[in-house]
Design a protein around this motif. Sequence first.
Motif, short mmCIF file in Angstrom:
data_model
loop_
_atom_site.label_atom_id
_atom_site.label_comp_id
_atom_site.label_asym_id
_atom_site.label_seq_id
_atom_site.Cartn_x
_atom_site.Cartn_y
_atom_site.Cartn_z
N TYR A 271 38.46 63.63 40.94
CA TYR A 271 37.33 63.24 41.79
C TYR A 271 36.32 64.38 41.90
CZ TYR A 271 34.85 61.08 45.71
OH TYR A 271 33.89 60.53 46.50
N ASP A 272 36.84 65.60 42.02
CA ASP A 272 35.96 66.75 42.20
C ASP A 272 35.08 66.99 40.98
OD1 ASP A 272 35.16 68.97 43.95
OD2 ASP A 272 35.98 70.23 42.35
N ALA A 273 35.53 66.54 39.80
CA ALA A 273 34.70 66.70 38.60
C ALA A 273 33.39 65.94 38.75
CB ALA A 273 35.46 66.19 37.38
N PHE A 274 33.41 64.77 39.41
CA PHE A 274 32.19 64.02 39.67
C PHE A 274 31.42 64.65 40.84
CE2 PHE A 274 34.63 60.84 37.36
CZ PHE A 274 33.67 60.25 36.56
N ARG A 275 32.14 64.97 41.91
CA ARG A 275 31.48 65.55 43.08
C ARG A 275 30.77 66.85 42.74
NH1 ARG A 275 34.15 67.02 49.04
NH2 ARG A 275 32.28 68.05 49.85
N SER A 276 31.35 67.63 41.85
CA SER A 276 30.78 68.94 41.52
C SER A 276 29.42 68.82 40.86
CB SER A 276 31.73 69.72 40.60
OG SER A 276 31.84 69.07 39.33
N ARG A 277 29.07 67.62 40.38
CA ARG A 277 27.76 67.41 39.76
C ARG A 277 26.75 66.81 40.73
NH1 ARG A 277 31.43 66.07 35.62
NH2 ARG A 277 31.19 63.80 35.78
N THR A 278 27.11 66.77 42.02
CA THR A 278 26.21 66.28 43.05
C THR A 278 25.69 67.47 43.87
OG1 THR A 278 27.79 66.00 44.88
CG2 THR A 278 27.69 64.24 43.22
N ARG A 279 24.80 67.17 44.82
CA ARG A 279 24.32 68.21 45.73
C ARG A 279 25.33 68.51 46.83
NH1 ARG A 279 19.00 69.45 46.04
NH2 ARG A 279 19.80 71.12 47.35
N PHE A 280 26.49 67.87 46.79
CA PHE A 280 27.53 68.08 47.80
C PHE A 280 28.74 68.78 47.18
CE2 PHE A 280 25.01 64.46 49.11
CZ PHE A 280 24.78 64.70 50.45
N ALA A 281 28.52 69.51 46.10
CA ALA A 281 29.62 70.22 45.45
C ALA A 281 30.27 71.21 46.42
CB ALA A 281 29.11 70.95 44.22
N LEU A 282 31.58 71.34 46.31
CA LEU A 282 32.31 72.29 47.15
C LEU A 282 31.97 73.72 46.76
CD1 LEU A 282 35.83 70.59 47.11
CD2 LEU A 282 34.31 70.76 49.10
N THR A 283 31.89 74.60 47.74
CA THR A 283 31.76 76.03 47.45
C THR A 283 33.14 76.56 47.05
OG1 THR A 283 32.25 76.70 49.71
CG2 THR A 283 29.94 76.21 49.18
N ARG A 284 33.17 77.78 46.52
CA ARG A 284 34.46 78.38 46.16
C ARG A 284 35.36 78.49 47.38
NH1 ARG A 284 33.22 83.49 42.09
NH2 ARG A 284 32.38 82.27 40.34
N TRP A 285 34.77 78.88 48.51
CA TRP A 285 35.55 79.03 49.72
C TRP A 285 36.10 77.69 50.19
CZ3 TRP A 285 38.74 81.10 52.73
CH2 TRP A 285 38.86 80.72 54.07
N GLU A 286 35.29 76.64 50.15
CA GLU A 286 35.75 75.32 50.57
C GLU A 286 36.86 74.82 49.65
OE1 GLU A 286 31.69 73.38 52.52
OE2 GLU A 286 31.99 73.36 50.34
N ARG A 287 36.72 75.08 48.36
CA ARG A 287 37.76 74.64 47.42
C ARG A 287 39.05 75.41 47.65
NH1 ARG A 287 34.72 74.61 43.38
NH2 ARG A 287 34.30 72.38 43.30
N ALA A 288 38.94 76.73 47.90
CA ALA A 288 40.13 77.54 48.15
C ALA A 288 40.81 77.13 49.45
CB ALA A 288 39.74 79.02 48.20
N ARG A 289 40.00 76.89 50.50
CA ARG A 289 40.56 76.49 51.78
C ARG A 289 41.27 75.14 51.66
NH1 ARG A 289 36.36 75.94 56.59
NH2 ARG A 289 35.65 74.30 55.19
N SER A 290 40.68 74.21 50.91
CA SER A 290 41.31 72.91 50.71
C SER A 290 42.63 73.07 49.96
CB SER A 290 40.37 71.99 49.93
OG SER A 290 40.96 70.71 49.73
N GLY A 291 42.63 73.97 48.96
CA GLY A 291 43.86 74.20 48.21
C GLY A 291 44.97 74.78 49.07
N LEU A 292 44.61 75.70 49.97
CA LEU A 292 45.60 76.28 50.87
C LEU A 292 46.15 75.22 51.83
CD1 LEU A 292 43.89 79.70 51.71
CD2 LEU A 292 46.00 79.35 50.40
N LYS A 293 45.26 74.39 52.36
CA LYS A 293 45.72 73.32 53.26
C LYS A 293 46.64 72.36 52.52
CE LYS A 293 42.69 71.32 55.94
NZ LYS A 293 41.43 70.69 56.40
N ARG A 294 46.31 72.06 51.26
CA ARG A 294 47.13 71.15 50.47
C ARG A 294 48.50 71.76 50.20
NH1 ARG A 294 43.37 69.77 47.61
NH2 ARG A 294 43.48 71.32 45.94
N ALA A 295 48.52 73.04 49.86
CA ALA A 295 49.80 73.72 49.60
C ALA A 295 50.66 73.74 50.86
CB ALA A 295 49.55 75.14 49.10
N GLY A 296 50.04 74.03 52.01
CA GLY A 296 50.79 74.04 53.26
C GLY A 296 51.33 72.67 53.62
N ALA A 297 50.52 71.63 53.40
CA ALA A 297 50.96 70.27 53.71
C ALA A 297 52.13 69.86 52.82
CB ALA A 297 49.80 69.30 53.53
#
Length: 332
Positions: A271-297
């Motif tokens: 999904y992020d491959a499509f989102r990354s080509r929009t004006r709502f692409a995640l920043t590096r920090w947002e992507r890292a934070r999401s990854g940490l939350k996912r790992a913790g969950a």
Amino acid sequence: MNVHSIPTGASPAGANERLGPIVFAVDEAYAVPLATALRSVAENNQSAWPLDIHVIHQGIDEETKRLVFESLPARSAVIQWHPIATLSFASGFSTRPGVSKMTFARILLPQFLPQTCSRALYLDGDILVLGALENLWNIDLGEAVIGAVPDYWLDNVVKNGPGATGGARVKRYFNAGILLIDLAKWRNERISERSLDYLDRFPTTEYSDQDALNVACDGKWKILDRAWNFQFEPTQAIARIALEQKVAIVHFVTNVKPWKSGSLSPNVAFYDAFRSRTRFALTRWERARSGLKRAGARLLARSALLRAAWSCTKSAGARLNVARMNRGAKNA
């Protein structure tokens, strides 16, 4: 109504004849999935540029509209924004947890399109389009009011029992996330009025407007191939299925949405491959934070001990906060 458009003459004549109005109905909370869905539509339907897009919305401000429009390839679409002034007509109707009241707006869809439109394609916001839509658009509906794909789970309930959900009693049950609509037949059959009448009688029906539309269109809809509304379960990975089954539209029907921060969906990267080509692409920090939350969950989901420890930690933290507040009150 607001229009974000392209310069006149930017597309070959007749392009819109191949693919007509595509309609979404969303609120401000769905800006990201709307932009991502539109990006997927545009990238996979270049022969139909400029796409004729209509967005029925509530609460989307001008800046967000601009960002959504700028998320699309240059000269790929005309977006007409139709604000729905009030959803008060649906104030007494219930929805499942996490479902916006905007879901009821699709019942009124024909009101937002010109009378000259003969058909429309409605798409939910939680989809990705992976193929050309012209073959879908050109399906002969015959005498049917709409074309739709059966709901994988609820249709089985109908086929194996006397009814669907709530008060809905239908022969077959479709998922309302993707609808190919014959607008003249819709109006002639008074689908909007009959849907609202059903909701007046069953305001707590479990699947809201989807139940209502199924009742109003009972026996009047054409079954479409599941490739046009492939309803993904939380554990299914798109990459393993899409090519094999020639999926054209993927639909994330559960609450496990791949754009949510920390989502456990196996389709986050896809999904992020499509989102990354929009004006709502995640920043590096947002992507890292999401990854940490996912790992913790995932760790919590796999370990009962960790879940118990986490619960105790939260309880201890709450007690500590209360104690601090009490001390503060005494010292005041």
